[in-house]
Design a protein around this motif. Sequence first.
Motif, PDB file in Angstrom:
ATOM      1  N   GLN A 290       7.160  12.110  29.244  1.00  0.00           N
ATOM      2  CA  GLN A 290       5.920  11.756  29.932  1.00  0.00           C
ATOM      3  C   GLN A 290       5.698  10.243  29.919  1.00  0.00           C
ATOM      4  OE1 GLN A 290       4.077  13.608  31.681  1.00  0.00           O
ATOM      5  NE2 GLN A 290       4.311  15.733  30.983  1.00  0.00           N
ATOM      6  N   SER A 293       7.993   8.648  32.507  1.00  0.00           N
ATOM      7  CA  SER A 293       7.520   8.910  33.877  1.00  0.00           C
ATOM      8  C   SER A 293       6.285   8.070  34.200  1.00  0.00           C
ATOM      9  CB  SER A 293       7.215  10.397  34.051  1.00  0.00           C
ATOM     10  OG  SER A 293       6.140  10.800  33.214  1.00  0.00           O
ATOM     11  N   PHE A 309       7.653  18.393  36.857  1.00  0.00           N
ATOM     12  CA  PHE A 309       7.932  18.654  35.433  1.00  0.00           C
ATOM     13  C   PHE A 309       8.046  20.156  35.177  1.00  0.00           C
ATOM     14  CE2 PHE A 309       5.539  14.723  35.806  1.00  0.00           C
ATOM     15  CZ  PHE A 309       6.285  13.833  35.044  1.00  0.00           C
ATOM     16  N   LEU A 311       8.372  21.414  31.641  1.00  0.00           N
ATOM     17  CA  LEU A 311       8.495  21.102  30.223  1.00  0.00           C
ATOM     18  C   LEU A 311       7.715  22.125  29.398  1.00  0.00           C
ATOM     19  CD1 LEU A 311       7.812  17.245  30.450  1.00  0.00           C
ATOM     20  CD2 LEU A 311      10.035  18.388  30.392  1.00  0.00           C
TER      21      LEU A 311
END
Length: 421
Positions: A290, A293, A309, A311
Amino acid sequence: MKLKNKYIIFVVTVHLICLVLSFLIFEQHKLLFILSEVLIILSVLLSINLYRQFIQPLAYLKEGINAIQDRDFSVRFLPTGRGEMDELIQVYNQMMDALREERTKQQEQHFFLEKLIETSPTGIVILDFDQQVKQINPKAAAIMDTHAEEFLTQMASLKIGEAKTWRMDGLKSYKVQKSNFIDRGFARVFVMIEEVTAEIFEAEKNAYGKVIRMMAHEVNNTVGPVNSILSLALGTDELWISGNKTSLKNAIQVAVDRNQNLNLFMRNFADLVKLTPVKKLPVDLVPLVQTVSDFMQIKARQQAIVFEFDLPHQPFLIRADAQQMEQVLINIVKNAMEAIGSMGTIKFSLDAIAQILTITDSGEGIPTALKEQLFSPFFSTKKDGQGIGLILVREILLHHGFEFSLKTIQPGHTEFMIKLN
């Protein structure tokens, strides 16, 4: 007609003739006739005894031949007490002992060879007389698991005695060597596949490390003093009082700035050979992804690139150097954005069970002609690229012991996969 039948017919015929002749000759002399009959009977008994002596060796020979045909080399004959027969039995027993020892030796060698092939760290593929795969050991099966067709193509293109080094997906390198051996009088082909990735990477690192250190030394020795002189000149007001020297001053400032860029350029190369030792600590990979990004988000918006994402919601801990892994992810995302250009997607997927992180982009993909050159020192498809981004990624991941791959699955779908276990 068999030999024993011929012998029986001969003996019967001779004795019948003798019997008839003795009757005709000694018909009037009964005593002589009886004596002749006794001699004939003795001859018959002797013939029978000779018959048995002649037939017994033949029976032994037949049993011996049957044993050889059945590959039973444990059959042995006992002496009979007759000289000629015992000589034959002795020769036969010696021959069977030699055959048994030879077969045992061959079986042991064959077993050893099979065990050696099975446990060899080198992949071995044995072809039959029709050049089809006949046997393959576990190492070769593991190597060819996902690239069987490519390996078979490489093997078919080699001549006997030739060797070729082939880089797969631009990362793993294999030495493929073809040779042959004689099987039942005919040549059979086998291929050895040896992974030489570590050796090639080490040789490359030694080579480019030496070049980079030499370049950095020369550039620093030149740029440092030159920048000092130029900065001193810019800071000396007396030089710029008289006349209009703005253009010269601007030119000197441009030279200083270019020197600074050259220093930065060389520093990027120097970082490649001055990687600090990996400090593995527990790191939660989810917030690390994160963070990267978020860091690249502004540039992504400018290029109309969307981050997606997949995740896990719970923490996913790995043992790694957080700073170095962050550097890896930034380089991967940067390369993906450059591959896309504008308007596309970059997806981060983390499989917690398989412990695999995959970064997928919708760019044009890797041209087939260039995929073997990925991760090669100073190779770049970009016009002004230095060719050190993927090398830096490679070195960091190798130092962490993480397996990785970069390949285009299909147009618009390129994956960078990292195995985190």
